[in-house]
Scaffold this motif. Sequence first.
Motif, PDB file in Angstrom:
ATOM      1  N   ASN A 289       0.837  -1.190   0.000  1.00 55.73           N
ATOM      2  CA  ASN A 289       0.000   0.000   0.000  1.00 55.73           C
ATOM      3  C   ASN A 289       0.879   1.251   0.000  1.00 55.73           C
ATOM      4  O   ASN A 289       1.705   1.442   0.884  1.00 55.73           O
ATOM      5  CB  ASN A 289      -0.909  -0.011   1.224  1.00 55.73           C
ATOM      6  N   PHE A 290       0.697   2.099  -0.998  1.00 53.62           N
ATOM      7  CA  PHE A 290       1.441   3.342  -1.110  1.00 53.62           C
ATOM      8  C   PHE A 290       0.560   4.553  -0.824  1.00 53.62           C
ATOM      9  O   PHE A 290       0.906   5.677  -1.189  1.00 53.62           O
ATOM     10  CB  PHE A 290       2.066   3.458  -2.509  1.00 53.62           C
ATOM     11  N   GLY A 291      -0.581   4.341  -0.193  1.00 54.15           N
ATOM     12  CA  GLY A 291      -1.481   5.431   0.155  1.00 54.15           C
ATOM     13  C   GLY A 291      -2.415   5.805  -0.975  1.00 54.15           C
ATOM     14  O   GLY A 291      -3.609   5.593  -0.894  1.00 54.15           O
ATOM     15  N   LEU A 292      -1.881   6.370  -2.039  1.00 53.38           N
ATOM     16  CA  LEU A 292      -2.703   6.784  -3.176  1.00 53.38           C
ATOM     17  C   LEU A 292      -3.066   5.609  -4.077  1.00 53.38           C
ATOM     18  O   LEU A 292      -4.063   5.648  -4.787  1.00 53.38           O
ATOM     19  CB  LEU A 292      -1.983   7.843  -4.008  1.00 53.38           C
ATOM     20  N   PHE A 293      -2.237   4.574  -4.058  1.00 51.79           N
ATOM     21  CA  PHE A 293      -2.471   3.379  -4.869  1.00 51.79           C
ATOM     22  C   PHE A 293      -1.839   2.190  -4.163  1.00 51.79           C
ATOM     23  O   PHE A 293      -1.080   2.351  -3.207  1.00 51.79           O
ATOM     24  CB  PHE A 293      -1.873   3.532  -6.283  1.00 51.79           C
ATOM     25  N   SER A 294      -2.167   0.986  -4.634  1.00 51.52           N
ATOM     26  CA  SER A 294      -1.572  -0.237  -4.095  1.00 51.52           C
ATOM     27  C   SER A 294      -1.006  -1.065  -5.234  1.00 51.52           C
ATOM     28  O   SER A 294      -1.502  -1.015  -6.360  1.00 51.52           O
ATOM     29  CB  SER A 294      -2.611  -1.074  -3.350  1.00 51.52           C
ATOM     30  N   LEU A 295       0.033  -1.809  -4.931  1.00 49.17           N
ATOM     31  CA  LEU A 295       0.660  -2.704  -5.887  1.00 49.17           C
ATOM     32  C   LEU A 295       0.383  -4.134  -5.434  1.00 49.17           C
ATOM     33  O   LEU A 295       0.682  -4.506  -4.301  1.00 49.17           O
ATOM     34  CB  LEU A 295       2.163  -2.439  -5.942  1.00 49.17           C
TER      35      LEU A 295
ATOM     36  N   LYS B 197       4.834 -13.869 -12.715  1.00 52.18           N
ATOM     37  CA  LYS B 197       3.883 -13.359 -11.745  1.00 52.18           C
ATOM     38  C   LYS B 197       2.857 -12.441 -12.397  1.00 52.18           C
ATOM     39  O   LYS B 197       3.063 -11.933 -13.501  1.00 52.18           O
ATOM     40  CB  LYS B 197       4.618 -12.610 -10.648  1.00 52.18           C
ATOM     41  N   LEU B 198       1.764 -12.258 -11.683  1.00 46.33           N
ATOM     42  CA  LEU B 198       0.776 -11.254 -12.043  1.00 46.33           C
ATOM     43  C   LEU B 198       1.098 -10.003 -11.242  1.00 46.33           C
ATOM     44  O   LEU B 198       1.350 -10.088 -10.038  1.00 46.33           O
ATOM     45  CB  LEU B 198      -0.633 -11.720 -11.687  1.00 46.33           C
ATOM     46  N   LEU B 199       1.087  -8.865 -11.882  1.00 45.00           N
ATOM     47  CA  LEU B 199       1.391  -7.612 -11.209  1.00 45.00           C
ATOM     48  C   LEU B 199       0.381  -6.572 -11.657  1.00 45.00           C
ATOM     49  O   LEU B 199       0.172  -6.379 -12.862  1.00 45.00           O
ATOM     50  CB  LEU B 199       2.811  -7.176 -11.561  1.00 45.00           C
ATOM     51  N   ALA B 200      -0.283  -5.940 -10.688  1.00 40.95           N
ATOM     52  CA  ALA B 200      -1.312  -4.946 -11.012  1.00 40.95           C
ATOM     53  C   ALA B 200      -1.240  -3.784 -10.035  1.00 40.95           C
ATOM     54  O   ALA B 200      -0.819  -3.939  -8.891  1.00 40.95           O
ATOM     55  CB  ALA B 200      -2.692  -5.576 -10.963  1.00 40.95           C
ATOM     56  N   ILE B 201      -1.675  -2.631 -10.512  1.00 37.16           N
ATOM     57  CA  ILE B 201      -1.804  -1.444  -9.671  1.00 37.16           C
ATOM     58  C   ILE B 201      -3.287  -1.238  -9.398  1.00 37.16           C
ATOM     59  O   ILE B 201      -4.110  -1.301 -10.317  1.00 37.16           O
ATOM     60  CB  ILE B 201      -1.222  -0.200 -10.368  1.00 37.16           C
TER      61      ILE B 201
END
Length: 98
Positions: free
Chosen positions: A59-65, A76-80
Amino acid sequence: MKKYIISIALLIIVLFATTSNPSKADYVSFVKEEISDEGGKFLGIISGPFIDTFTTKKNFGLFSLYETKFEEDEEKLLAIGLFNNFIWISTPESSPKK
């Protein structure tokens, strides 16, 4: 006057981004739906617990990875997650083959 309007607009965007940052459960539901669309409803239903177990959220506050990785050397699967939506960054189909 323009500075105040721009500052208020940015503040509103930041507040909306932080309050609409999707949860891990939202991500799992999103991936299950994607799997159901690709491989059928049954596959989507049984994949939920596996996705939840093998997914990490930063969690980066404004968005999550979100990163889903089933084995150490596997792709891997990687999403924002941003504004209650998900944007794919990397999927096995989009990754170059080794």
